[in-house]
Design a protein around this motif. Structure first.
Motif, mmCIF file in Angstrom:
data_model
loop_
_atom_site.group_PDB
_atom_site.id
_atom_site.type_symbol
_atom_site.label_atom_id
_atom_site.label_comp_id
_atom_site.label_asym_id
_atom_site.label_seq_id
_atom_site.Cartn_x
_atom_site.Cartn_y
_atom_site.Cartn_z
ATOM 1 N N GLY A 55 -35.679 41.020 -60.307
ATOM 2 C CA GLY A 55 -35.898 39.993 -59.300
ATOM 3 C C GLY A 55 -34.952 40.117 -58.122
ATOM 4 O O GLY A 55 -34.310 41.133 -57.890
ATOM 5 N N GLY A 56 -34.885 39.037 -57.338
ATOM 6 C CA GLY A 56 -34.060 39.034 -56.134
ATOM 7 C C GLY A 56 -34.858 39.464 -54.916
ATOM 8 O O GLY A 56 -36.087 39.559 -54.938
ATOM 9 N N ARG A 57 -34.117 39.758 -53.851
ATOM 10 C CA ARG A 57 -34.757 40.179 -52.604
ATOM 11 C C ARG A 57 -34.109 41.451 -52.087
ATOM 12 O O ARG A 57 -32.934 41.726 -52.369
ATOM 13 N N ARG A 58 -34.890 42.202 -51.256
ATOM 14 C CA ARG A 58 -34.435 43.477 -50.735
ATOM 15 C C ARG A 58 -34.073 43.388 -49.254
ATOM 16 O O ARG A 58 -33.636 44.380 -48.665
ATOM 17 N N ASP A 59 -34.268 42.194 -48.620
ATOM 18 C CA ASP A 59 -33.896 42.028 -47.210
ATOM 19 C C ASP A 59 -32.593 41.258 -47.126
ATOM 20 O O ASP A 59 -31.855 41.140 -48.107
ATOM 21 N N GLY A 60 -32.305 40.668 -45.967
ATOM 22 C CA GLY A 60 -31.076 39.913 -45.803
ATOM 23 C C GLY A 60 -31.304 38.422 -45.951
ATOM 24 O O GLY A 60 -32.221 37.972 -46.643
ATOM 25 N N LEU A 61 -30.457 37.643 -45.274
ATOM 26 C CA LEU A 61 -30.564 36.193 -45.307
ATOM 27 C C LEU A 61 -31.905 35.763 -44.717
ATOM 28 O O LEU A 61 -32.374 36.328 -43.726
ATOM 29 N N HIS A 62 -32.518 34.764 -45.322
ATOM 30 C CA HIS A 62 -33.838 34.328 -44.868
ATOM 31 C C HIS A 62 -33.789 33.811 -43.434
ATOM 32 O O HIS A 62 -32.817 33.214 -42.987
ATOM 33 N N ALA A 63 -34.888 34.013 -42.718
ATOM 34 C CA ALA A 63 -34.995 33.574 -41.329
ATOM 35 C C ALA A 63 -35.180 32.064 -41.240
ATOM 36 O O ALA A 63 -35.501 31.397 -42.228
ATOM 37 N N ARG A 64 -34.990 31.526 -40.031
ATOM 38 C CA ARG A 64 -35.152 30.095 -39.811
ATOM 39 C C ARG A 64 -36.623 29.691 -39.653
ATOM 40 O O ARG A 64 -36.999 28.563 -39.967
ATOM 41 N N GLN A 65 -37.446 30.592 -39.141
ATOM 42 C CA GLN A 65 -38.836 30.262 -38.840
ATOM 43 C C GLN A 65 -39.690 30.336 -40.109
ATOM 44 O O GLN A 65 -39.623 31.321 -40.854
ATOM 45 N N PRO A 66 -40.514 29.309 -40.373
ATOM 46 C CA PRO A 66 -41.336 29.315 -41.591
ATOM 47 C C PRO A 66 -42.208 30.549 -41.737
ATOM 48 O O PRO A 66 -42.349 31.096 -42.838
ATOM 49 N N PHE A 67 -42.787 31.025 -40.656
ATOM 50 C CA PHE A 67 -43.688 32.179 -40.742
ATOM 51 C C PHE A 67 -42.955 33.468 -41.079
ATOM 52 O O PHE A 67 -43.578 34.471 -41.469
ATOM 53 N N ASN A 68 -41.616 33.455 -40.924
ATOM 54 C CA ASN A 68 -40.840 34.677 -41.109
ATOM 55 C C ASN A 68 -39.861 34.578 -42.276
ATOM 56 O O ASN A 68 -39.104 35.508 -42.520
ATOM 57 N N ALA A 69 -39.870 33.453 -42.978
ATOM 58 C CA ALA A 69 -38.915 33.244 -44.068
ATOM 59 C C ALA A 69 -39.498 33.725 -45.395
ATOM 60 O O ALA A 69 -40.637 33.406 -45.734
#
Length: 530
Positions: A55-69
């Motif tokens: 599990g987990g994520r392969r990118d960085g910190l989540h974005a602020r915009q809903p469409f990009n988070a």
């Protein structure tokens, strides 16, 4: 945060901390010279000299915009096994798993815990194809760690080494799992469904668990059993904390909830710890942890000779940090390179320290510490510090997590400056008898005082250079239970007097408060009812 205006009894206790502290060790990290595949907010388990990452994520910190988070394309859609000393990694795609299992094991920030040969993987958040939405997954997976590790290492089929229990009570992300006397629990966390946004717009639904969820797993019927929920909204409305292993004075293992986010009435981290016991929780509102406020790599060491327990925090995020020797107070809670320590002494008092070494950048948040098996440990992973006789010890590795080139990328809408770290750091301690520490205590921009104290009919006095703003005040008894109703008041003045409840039974209480600036304080009140 504690004030500089504190009555004599409390000041004496504070002074005892530095006199009894015994930690003649330097703590530092070294680049291991190897890479990892790059992941954060993951689950992990160990088998022999190998580590399993799920599990987990392969990118960085989540974005602020809903469409990009939290885009689905950066879900961790592989199972990884690594040998950290050599930097050798192997993987298998989750696509070989049944769809429900593959969907869940690709998610971020699950609740997880390794008990023996089983890795329990619960909840997790992210985009799920079958739901056509971002959800917190309502299930618990049981992973056969030796079988899974062997299948990945030999590039075989791993689908037979995972079982899944569908259960809405497991729809938790940002909480943490452990066990006491063989009984599993999940502490804190929340259920988050929909698309993230930081403004509270209606793109999601969210509910904090505000509880300890105790349970067993009935493997014969593949269901949760003996489920009990201990609800405490006052102390357990928190997520993304560090769950610390500890040893009690009686020699029994236990846990501590360290900091975490967010307070009910303001977007700031909790500062006081909560201890977890088999019979419930023990809040400790008289102490404020100020140098590590978000989940990150951490480890615990117990010195049975001096009866001192030491928790070490490696980087992550914090409201307070030092820059060029100057203390910085940043309510945005930035990434920090700080290595800090919180120690518990034989009299149960606590103190926090800044360690002289730092990380070589903004690392540690949403990362994990993976211990090496050669260092002496208790069964719950706490290191036996009193048995470390060598000059230096490799304790383990700081693996993955978030890496940032900026302390505040989220508030500046620059999350592209963050990534899943490819770095692996060795974590060392080295004996150094010259080490001497002074307990950390961040200054406050106002004065706080209880008068009379000790005595009857005490009042809390606040005095500041600026308007106090929104003031919150709570009173706790010696067991950590809140007494009376919390006070929330908008104060458009620089001074405030709040009479305390004189009808309370005589005893020792903790008065904990906050102001509009987000600063928190705690004072001990010795109430003598006439």
């Amino acid at each position: 945060m504690k004030t500089g205006i504190i009555f004599f009894f409390w000041l004496t206790l504070h002074g005892l901390w530095s006199q009894q502290d015994h930690f003649p060790w330097r703590v530092f990290v070294r680049d291991a010279g190897v890479a990892n595949p790059g992941f954060h907010s993951y689950a992990w388990a160990a088998h022999d000299s190998l580590v399993l990452v799920v599990g987990g994520r392969r990118d960085g910190l989540h974005a602020r915009q809903p469409f990009n988070a939290f885009p689905q394309s950066f879900n961790n859609d592989s199972l990884f096994v690594g040998h950290l000393a050599s930097g050798t990694w192997k993987s298998l795609p989750l696509s070989q798993m049944p769809v429900p299992i593959a969907e869940q094991l690709a998610l971020t920030n699950p609740v997880f815990y390794q008990m023996g040969d089983t890795l329990y993987f619960g909840g997790g958040y992210g985009y799920v194809g079958s739901a056509q939405d971002h959800i917190t997954y309502p299930a618990l997976c049981l992973i056969d760690v030796p079988g899974m590790v062997q299948a990945i290492w030999q590039q075989g089929n791993a689908s037979s080494f995972v079982q899944q229990i569908q259960d809405q009570r497991m729809a938790i992300t940002g909480g943490y799992m452990g066990d006491i006397e063989g009984k599993l629990f999940v502490a804190g966390g929340h259920r988050f469904d929909g698309r993230y946004n930081p403004m509270g717009n209606p793109t999601y639904s969210q509910s904090y668990t505000e509880a300890l969820l105790w349970f067993h797993v009935d493997r014969n019927n593949m269901q949760l059993s003996q489920v009990q929920s201990l609800s405490d909204p006052g102390h357990l409305h928190r997520r993304d904390f560090s769950l610390l292993e500890e040893m009690t004075r009686a020699g029994k293992p236990g846990y501590v909830i360290s900091s975490g986010v967010f307070q009910v009435n303001q977007d700031l981290p909790w500062l006081y710890p909560v201890r977890i016991r088999e019979d419930g929780i023990v809040p400790e509102p008289s102490f404020s942890q100020q140098l590590a406020n978000y989940h990150g790599a951490h480890l615990s060491l117990f010195d049975s000779i001096h009866d001192q327990l030491h928790h070490l925090f490696l980087g992550s995020m914090s409201r307070y940090y030092y820059q060029n020797g100057q203390l910085i107070d940043d309510p945005l809670v930035p990434f920090v390179p700080t290595i800090s320590r919180v120690s518990r002494y034989a009299d149960s008092s606590l103190a926090e320290f800044v360690m002289p070494d730092i990380l070589p950048g903004y690392f540690g948040a949403s990362a994990e510490f993976v211990p090496v098996s050669l260092a002496p440990q208790y069964s719950n992973g706490v290191f036996r510090l009193h048995e470390m006789q060598a000059d230096s010890f490799l304790l383990g590795y700081l693996l993955g997590g978030l890496e940032s080139s900026s302390p505040n990328p989220f508030s500046a809408n620059q999350t592209q400056l963050t990534k899943a770290s490819l770095r692996v750091f060795e974590v060392w301690i080295k004996q150094d008898q010259s080490m001497a520490f002074e307990a950390f205590d961040a200054p406050l921009p106002f004065e706080a005082q209880l008068l009379p104290n000790p005595g009857n009919g005490a009042a809390l006095w606040l005095k500041a250079a600026d308007v106090l703003g929104q003031v919150g005040i709570e009173v706790f008894d010696s067991s950590g239970k809140r007494v009376g109703r919390p006070i929330r008041e908008q104060v458009d003045a620089k001074e405030l007097k709040v009479p305390l409840d004189a009808s309370l039974a005589s005893g020792i209480y903790v008065v904990r408060g906050s102001t509009g600036s987000g600063h928190q304080f705690s004072l001990t009140w010795v109430h003598r009812k006439e």
